[in-house]
Design a protein around this motif. Structure first.
Motif, short mmCIF file in Angstrom:
data_model
loop_
_atom_site.label_atom_id
_atom_site.label_comp_id
_atom_site.label_asym_id
_atom_site.label_seq_id
_atom_site.Cartn_x
_atom_site.Cartn_y
_atom_site.Cartn_z
N PRO A 49 0.81 -1.22 0.00
CA PRO A 49 0.00 0.00 0.00
C PRO A 49 0.85 1.27 0.00
O PRO A 49 1.90 1.33 0.64
CB PRO A 49 -0.81 -0.11 1.30
CG PRO A 49 -0.83 -1.58 1.60
CD PRO A 49 0.53 -2.05 1.17
N VAL A 50 0.38 2.28 -0.72
CA VAL A 50 1.10 3.54 -0.84
C VAL A 50 1.07 4.29 0.49
O VAL A 50 0.22 4.06 1.34
CB VAL A 50 0.44 4.37 -1.97
CG1 VAL A 50 -0.90 4.94 -1.51
CG2 VAL A 50 1.35 5.49 -2.45
N SER A 51 2.01 5.22 0.65
CA SER A 51 2.05 6.00 1.89
C SER A 51 1.02 7.12 1.87
O SER A 51 0.46 7.46 0.82
CB SER A 51 3.45 6.60 2.09
OG SER A 51 3.64 7.73 1.26
N GLU A 83 4.76 -3.41 4.73
CA GLU A 83 4.48 -2.06 5.23
C GLU A 83 5.52 -1.03 4.82
O GLU A 83 5.34 0.17 5.07
CB GLU A 83 4.38 -2.10 6.76
CG GLU A 83 3.29 -3.00 7.29
CD GLU A 83 3.18 -2.97 8.80
OE1 GLU A 83 3.54 -1.93 9.40
OE2 GLU A 83 2.76 -3.97 9.40
N TRP A 84 6.64 -1.45 4.21
CA TRP A 84 7.75 -0.53 3.98
C TRP A 84 7.32 0.72 3.22
O TRP A 84 7.58 1.85 3.66
CB TRP A 84 8.87 -1.23 3.21
CG TRP A 84 10.03 -0.32 2.91
CD1 TRP A 84 11.03 0.04 3.75
CD2 TRP A 84 10.27 0.39 1.68
NE1 TRP A 84 11.89 0.91 3.13
CE2 TRP A 84 11.44 1.15 1.85
CE3 TRP A 84 9.61 0.45 0.45
CZ2 TRP A 84 11.97 1.96 0.84
CZ3 TRP A 84 10.13 1.25 -0.56
CH2 TRP A 84 11.30 2.00 -0.35
N GLU A 85 6.68 0.55 2.08
CA GLU A 85 6.29 1.71 1.28
C GLU A 85 5.33 2.62 2.03
O GLU A 85 5.45 3.85 1.97
CB GLU A 85 5.65 1.25 -0.04
CG GLU A 85 5.29 2.41 -0.96
CD GLU A 85 4.60 1.96 -2.25
OE1 GLU A 85 4.19 2.84 -3.02
OE2 GLU A 85 4.45 0.74 -2.46
N SER A 86 4.40 2.02 2.75
CA SER A 86 3.39 2.82 3.46
C SER A 86 3.99 3.64 4.59
O SER A 86 3.40 4.64 5.02
CB SER A 86 2.30 1.90 4.03
OG SER A 86 2.82 1.12 5.10
N GLN A 87 5.17 3.25 5.07
CA GLN A 87 5.80 3.94 6.19
C GLN A 87 6.70 5.10 5.76
O GLN A 87 7.22 5.83 6.61
CB GLN A 87 6.61 2.95 7.02
CG GLN A 87 5.76 1.92 7.75
CD GLN A 87 6.58 0.87 8.46
OE1 GLN A 87 7.76 0.67 8.16
NE2 GLN A 87 5.97 0.16 9.41
N THR A 97 10.31 1.14 -5.06
CA THR A 97 9.71 0.07 -4.28
C THR A 97 10.11 -1.29 -4.83
O THR A 97 10.40 -2.23 -4.08
CB THR A 97 8.17 0.21 -4.27
OG1 THR A 97 7.82 1.49 -3.74
CG2 THR A 97 7.52 -0.88 -3.43
N MET A 98 10.17 -1.39 -6.16
CA MET A 98 10.57 -2.65 -6.78
C MET A 98 12.03 -2.97 -6.48
O MET A 98 12.38 -4.11 -6.19
CB MET A 98 10.34 -2.59 -8.29
CG MET A 98 8.88 -2.43 -8.69
SD MET A 98 8.56 -2.77 -10.44
CE MET A 98 8.61 -4.57 -10.45
N ARG A 99 12.89 -1.97 -6.53
CA ARG A 99 14.30 -2.18 -6.21
C ARG A 99 14.45 -2.67 -4.77
O ARG A 99 15.24 -3.58 -4.49
CB ARG A 99 15.08 -0.87 -6.38
CG ARG A 99 15.27 -0.41 -7.81
CD ARG A 99 15.98 0.92 -7.80
NE ARG A 99 15.93 1.62 -9.08
CZ ARG A 99 16.26 2.89 -9.25
NH1 ARG A 99 16.65 3.61 -8.20
NH2 ARG A 99 16.19 3.45 -10.45
N TYR A 102 13.20 -6.31 -4.53
CA TYR A 102 14.05 -7.24 -5.25
C TYR A 102 15.39 -7.43 -4.54
O TYR A 102 15.95 -8.52 -4.54
CB TYR A 102 14.28 -6.77 -6.69
CG TYR A 102 14.86 -7.85 -7.57
CD1 TYR A 102 14.28 -9.12 -7.63
CD2 TYR A 102 15.99 -7.60 -8.35
CE1 TYR A 102 14.80 -10.11 -8.43
CE2 TYR A 102 16.52 -8.60 -9.17
CZ TYR A 102 15.92 -9.86 -9.19
OH TYR A 102 16.45 -10.85 -9.99
N GLY A 103 15.87 -6.37 -3.92
CA GLY A 103 17.10 -6.48 -3.14
C GLY A 103 16.96 -7.50 -2.02
O GLY A 103 17.85 -8.31 -1.78
N HIS A 104 15.82 -7.46 -1.33
CA HIS A 104 15.57 -8.42 -0.25
C HIS A 104 15.39 -9.83 -0.79
O HIS A 104 15.86 -10.80 -0.19
CB HIS A 104 14.33 -8.00 0.55
CG HIS A 104 14.61 -6.93 1.56
ND1 HIS A 104 14.85 -7.20 2.89
CD2 HIS A 104 14.73 -5.58 1.44
CE1 HIS A 104 15.08 -6.07 3.55
NE2 HIS A 104 15.01 -5.07 2.69
#
Length: 260
Positions: A49-51, A83-87, A97-99, A102-104
């Motif tokens: 979800p977007v922030s 939740e990363w992007e939303s935070q 967000t894709m980078r 994908y890194g993880h």
């Protein structure tokens, strides 16, 4: 045969305001289609979800959109909410967000496949390297043509480096969007178009409208999400006016980058 398939993760970015049955249905349709190619083995799905910084009118706070998505996906054994992007304080470009994800994914892959030979030397993994593709609806491809919304190098990276799985609904024709874009056309082999034959035009906008009018949304969104909305008193006439008149952050941010 399946062991030689490329492990694939599907990432869906968006408002999820609120998440609907149709949002979740996209994952199932995409997985079936990618398996049918004989090339991929879908191993995971991510809802991002977007922030709150997105600035869209009527956007419920991220904490609620995250909570609703988690409730909705309790029945899925392969799609999770991240939740990363939303935070993030500001709106985050899709390619960033894709980078991040994908890194993880690559880090976990390397850790799980590293082996050592008899001399203690690390040998490279023998299984195929996983891929990440952006999962979207047919209308998403049209957004690439919206002036000021996307940077051209971001379109290039999303379509070329990662790829897209696009599920079409109704009369929308994603192939036309591909044809009209030089960048998308160049990477058409990395854009997988999935047709949804069972018509379902449910949108989060329609769900919010019904909720605002005290109409039933049962069978459009999970019962657990309906209960949460009622408990938190979300999607009222007042909340729908939130961010009214605000320029969407993607448009403002890209305009600023062009001016700099």
């Amino acid at each position: 045969m399946a062991a030689r398939r490329v492990p694939l993760f599907l990432l869906a970015c968006g408002s999820f305001n609120p998440i609907t049955n149709q949002h979740m249905r996209l994952f199932e349709l995409a997985r079936d289609h990618m398996h049918s190619t004989g090339q991929y083995q879908v191993v995971g799905g991510i809802v991002s979800p977007v922030s709150d910084g997105y600035g869209k009118q009527g956007l419920a706070p991220a904490e609620h959109r995250i909570a609703m998505a988690k409730l909705a996906l309790q029945s899925s054994d392969w799609v999770r909410v991240d939740e990363w992007e939303s935070q993030q304080a500001d709106w985050t470009e899709t390619v960033l967000t894709m980078r991040y994800h994908y890194g993880h994914i690559l880090k976990e892959y390397e850790q799980s496949t590293e082996t050592q030979d008899s001399n203690g030397n690390t040998t490279p993994p023998s299984s195929p390297c996983p891929q990440l593709k952006l999962l979207c609806g047919a209308d998403f491809l049209d957004s690439f043509q919206t002036p000021g919304l996307w940077l051209e190098d971001h379109v290039e990276e999303v379509a070329g480096r990662f790829g897209l799985v696009c599920v079409s609904r109704g009369g929308l024709q994603p192939e036309r969007a591909v044809q009209q874009s030089d960048t998308l056309s160049r990477h058409r082999q990395n854009i997988f178009q999935v047709r949804e034959w069972v018509s379902n035009e449910t949108s989060a906008t329609e769900v919010r409208r019904a909720l605002r009018r005290a109409q039933s949304v049962k069978y459009l969104i999970p019962d657990s999400v309906i209960e949460y909305i009622q408990q938190q008193n979300l999607y009222t006439e007042d909340s729908e006016r939130k961010n009214e008149g605000t320029v969407l952050r993607p448009l403002a941010k890209q305009a600023q980058s062009l001016d700099d």
